[in-house]
Write an enzyme that holds these catalytic residues in place. Sequence first.
Site, PDB file in Angstrom:
ATOM      1  N   PHE A   1       1.969   3.754   2.387  1.00 10.87           N
ATOM      2  CA  PHE A   1       2.962   3.064   3.323  1.00 10.87           C
ATOM      3  C   PHE A   1       3.233   2.028   3.532  1.00 10.87           C
ATOM      4  CE2 PHE A   1      -1.250   4.734   4.935  1.00 10.87           C
ATOM      5  CZ  PHE A   1      -0.951   3.764   6.342  1.00 10.87           C
TER       6      PHE A   1
ATOM      7  N   GLY B   1       0.665  -1.196   0.065  1.00 12.31           N
ATOM      8  CA  GLY B   1      -0.133   0.221  -0.303  1.00 12.31           C
ATOM      9  C   GLY B   1       0.770   1.309   0.218  1.00 12.31           C
TER      10      GLY B   1
ATOM     11  N   PRO C   1       2.782  -2.853   3.906  1.00  7.87           N
ATOM     12  CA  PRO C   1       2.390  -3.887   2.757  1.00  7.87           C
ATOM     13  C   PRO C   1       0.651  -4.022   3.448  1.00  7.87           C
ATOM     14  CG  PRO C   1       3.832  -4.443   4.842  1.00  7.87           C
ATOM     15  CD  PRO C   1       4.082  -3.077   4.545  1.00  7.87           C
TER      16      PRO C   1
ATOM     17  N   ASP D   1      -4.971  10.393  -5.844  1.00 11.57           N
ATOM     18  CA  ASP D   1      -4.065   9.580  -6.536  1.00 11.57           C
ATOM     19  C   ASP D   1      -4.972   8.296  -6.802  1.00 11.57           C
ATOM     20  OD1 ASP D   1      -1.752   8.266  -6.546  1.00 11.57           O
ATOM     21  OD2 ASP D   1      -1.390   7.978  -4.866  1.00 11.57           O
TER      22      ASP D   1
END
Length: 846
Positions: A540, A538, A542, A654
């Site tokens: 920031f 992800g 896993p 994003d």
Amino acid sequence: MGKTISCSVLLALISCFYLLFATALDIITPSKSIKDPDVIISQNGVFRLGFFSLANSTNRYVGILYNQIPVQTVVWVANRNRPLKDSSGILNISDDGNLVVSNGKAEVLWSSHVNNTAPNATTAQLLDSGNLVLSNGEDGASSLWESFEDPSNAFIETMKISTDVKTGRKVELKSWKSIDDPSDGNFSFGIEPFNIRELVIRNNNQLYFRSGPWNGNIFIGLLYMYTDNLDGFETVYIDGFYIVADNQQQTYYITYEFSDNSRLRYYELDSQGKFFERKWDAGKGDWINRYSASQTESSVYGQCGAFGICDLTKQPICSCLKGFKPRNIEEWSRGNWSSGCFRTTPLQCQRDKNNGSEAGQGDNDGFLKLKTMKVPVFPNRSSINNGECKDQCMKNCSCVAYAYDAGIGCMFWSGDLIDMQKFSTHGVDLYIRLPSSELDKGKSTKVIVITAVIVGIVTITIIMLFLWCWMAKRRGRKPKHKQIKLQLNKGNAMTKFSSENVVENPIGVKLQQLRLFNFDELATATSNFDHAKKLGQGGFGPVYRGTLGDEKEIAVKRLSKASGQGLEEFMNEVEVISRLQHRNLVKLLGCCVEAEEKMLVYEYMPNKSLDAFVFDPIKQNVLDWSKRFKIIEGISRGLLYLHRDSRLKIIHRDLKPSNVLLDQELNPKISDFGMARIFGGDENQANTKRVVGTYGYMSPEYAIQGRFSEKSDVFSFGVLLLEIVSGRKNTSFFNNPDYFSLLEYVWKLWNEGNIWSLVDKVVLEPKSNSKKEKEIKRCIHIGLLCVQEYANDRPTMSVVVSMLNNEIPNFKTPKQPAFTQTPLITHNVQNRASLNDVTLTDFDGR
Ligand SMILES: *[C@@H]1O[C@H](CO)[C@@H](O)[C@H](O)[C@H]1NC(C)=O
Ligand SMILES: *[C@@H]1O[C@H](CO)[C@@H](O)[C@H](O)[C@H]1NC(C)=O
Ligand SMILES: *[C@@H]1O[C@H](CO)[C@@H](O)[C@H](O)[C@H]1NC(C)=O
Ligand SMILES: *[C@@H]1O[C@H](CO)[C@@H](O)[C@H](O)[C@H]1NC(C)=O
Ligand SMILES: *[C@@H]1O[C@H](CO)[C@@H](O)[C@H](O)[C@H]1NC(C)=O
Ligand SMILES: *[C@@H]1O[C@H](CO)[C@@H](O)[C@H](O)[C@H]1NC(C)=O
Ligand SMILES: *[C@@H]1O[C@H](CO)[C@@H](O)[C@H](O)[C@H]1NC(C)=O
Ligand SMILES: *[C@@H]1O[C@H](CO)[C@@H](O)[C@H](O)[C@H]1NC(C)=O
Ligand SMILES: *[C@@H]1O[C@H](CO)[C@@H](O)[C@H](O)[C@H]1NC(C)=O
């Protein structure tokens, strides 16, 4: 003790009994009828169809009721106008293939009244949605008749309340006569297209209440739709409404879907003409009713007459607008306001016109601002920008008022202004045209007020300056890491966060209650963060798949503890997502903050992310057009919710296929809010030095100047949409000698009138039909509008949703998209790695 045991035995017996029936029977066939007191039960037991009586009455009715709750709750009645007088009733499929209710003397009391060509193959099935569907297997799976198309007084999830503009056919709720008499009462509830869609309640066919115009998200005259008016009714449930125009703007319908699946919530029109929401409270064991705030006291349509304002906090509730007087003083003072008010001084533009001067400019007219209003009935709509509504209205002497709503655009009124109401909060600002002589009245006091205001502003500015300097100093001294404070509530595993993050956050948010997981629990759930359980990487850290003790599957996002980095994104994500709930946003179940460990726990999405489908040569075959369209629509609704939640505006920053997860039924859920930014009330745009996002989805103004707004999300959405339609990645063109990007390719094909070569072959199969082709074309058009170079040219998400729903007839012609051939951008891309102050993060590794 004994009592409870016998009770549970009884309950178990009853449920066994129901189960026996349920497995065999959610269907009525020509050979399988039901007799009083039999019932049939929908597959998962949500609703039942059968015979019942109402309080204090021996009449028997056939209807649909909630099945799993102890309070008798009727949502539909078949023979409402002709009750059975005894228990001899029978519900069967008649020889002509109709569903009929008849009594012991074989008199038909109610019939579905359809022409059925295959009566022997006819079945009536009760679905878990509460819909009773009559079909004969002919003509595909299309139904002959549905209870949803012949509603009683309840509006349940997925039902469509509609009006056909051409034929005048309506599907409306009908009130009951009284609480114990379901026969047709005086009130009806339906959708009225007008110029802008509204919900209306009629009393004996006279307009009785209106919701105010639909702005793509809410009805702006229904107070309880504003999300901070929730008093316990969470945001989740408000956003689920949408209006769709079907069939070339011929039929308009409103429907809703909640983000949870409980179904224990619906709307009802009562015998007094009040429309309210009902929610099952398991704790109380009863329904809780919630009326629309503007309807709790009577605010009957037009009761204050023309140019009269209703204000329920005042006594008397009606008053004339400034510059107007009651037409009939005597009646008015007696509380009969129906004759309304008249203008005391004519508008300057009217006088000019009457004196023969050229089309009165009315330079001496002005506008009186009325705040927090329910706007009058019959606005004309124009999509021009906020600043221009006034000029537009000023130009035309017959324009007597205007207002602006971001989802609607400018609204103008001519003629009489009817059904205005003053709210204490929310609503919109309404501007009333008045001659300046009226506006000037009390100018001397105005001068004093203005002086006072100026003095005030100067003082406040000075104070703010001091404060700002002080804060800046203080911030300088702060350690870089934001602190997380935990306050454990006594005993239970709930927690509240508070963080210093509020400095960045304009509204000072109080985080909602989140479930707090402990580290061991999550370690067990993920087999000690086993590599085999890793779902991906992800923003920031896993992400692991896990299973909680109760078999519930979860996804755990673990902040990499090695670096201090990511904490900001973690806090941001917790803060943003913890108070959002929408069926198109991924749901945060809780989090874990233990010493070094920070983890977020989400609902598990078995189908992973969209890119795993759209760009996968094998899996993309699963996504036929209707599925893709559903995904596009879902993402647009999720994004609209982020942008238009009435208190805050959230820019995702994003949006890309890997951040759209798919659930079991391939419903899209927007995820990864690590980059999201919250805007307060009127804030629309911000700058950032640190550009985060993913190349290929960033709008030019964001990638180059770091400026972001909801329009930069719209850009990303446009790219995403075109990728879904084409099955090709925007960035897959980088090494292509002919086209720089997907956008350039689409633009070329569009101009050549050759859009079909863009569309994924999977989508074109099987044999195309015209509805599908129109939808595809519409989508590409919308996609191109979203990726236009200038943010101002791009539509807002509410317009996008309306366009997708075919609510807007004529689309603008798209201008050239960004990132086609502009030299500036080409340059940027060549030097991508060396852009100053720009960090491009790409997490596509997932
Ligand atoms: C039914 O009758 C009882 C007693 O006669 C009364 O208290 C109650 O209000 C009635 N209920 C309805 C719905 O009329
Ligand atoms: C349905 O019920 C009515 C009334 O009992 C009866 O007359 C009729 O024959 C029944 N129809 C079928 C198809 O069983
Ligand atoms: C059923 O058929 C009759 C006669 O053919 C026709 O008049 C009627 O309109 C039809 N009803 C419906 C609902 O189609
Ligand atoms: C329907 O069933 C009835 C009685 O079972 C029979 O007489 C009739 O011919 C059947 N009709 C069709 C179209 O199959
Ligand atoms: C319905 O309207 C009629 C006529 O206005 C009135 O007489 C009657 O009392 C109303 N019924 C109810 C249930 O309010
Ligand atoms: C209210 O006033 C109008 C005229 O201004 C009159 O026609 C109407 O009858 C009055 N209504 C009542 C209920 O008095
Ligand atoms: C219009 O004409 C009337 C009389 O003809 C005059 O009293 C009035 O001042 C004129 N108004 C303007 C704005 O010229
Ligand atoms: C404004 O709306 C009314 C009806 O709501 C319509 O009759 C009229 O033509 C519209 N005017 C314009 C300029 O669109
Ligand atoms: C002014 O508005 C009215 C009604 O909205 C419309 O009929 C009329 O054409 C407009 N006049 C001009 C000059 O635009």
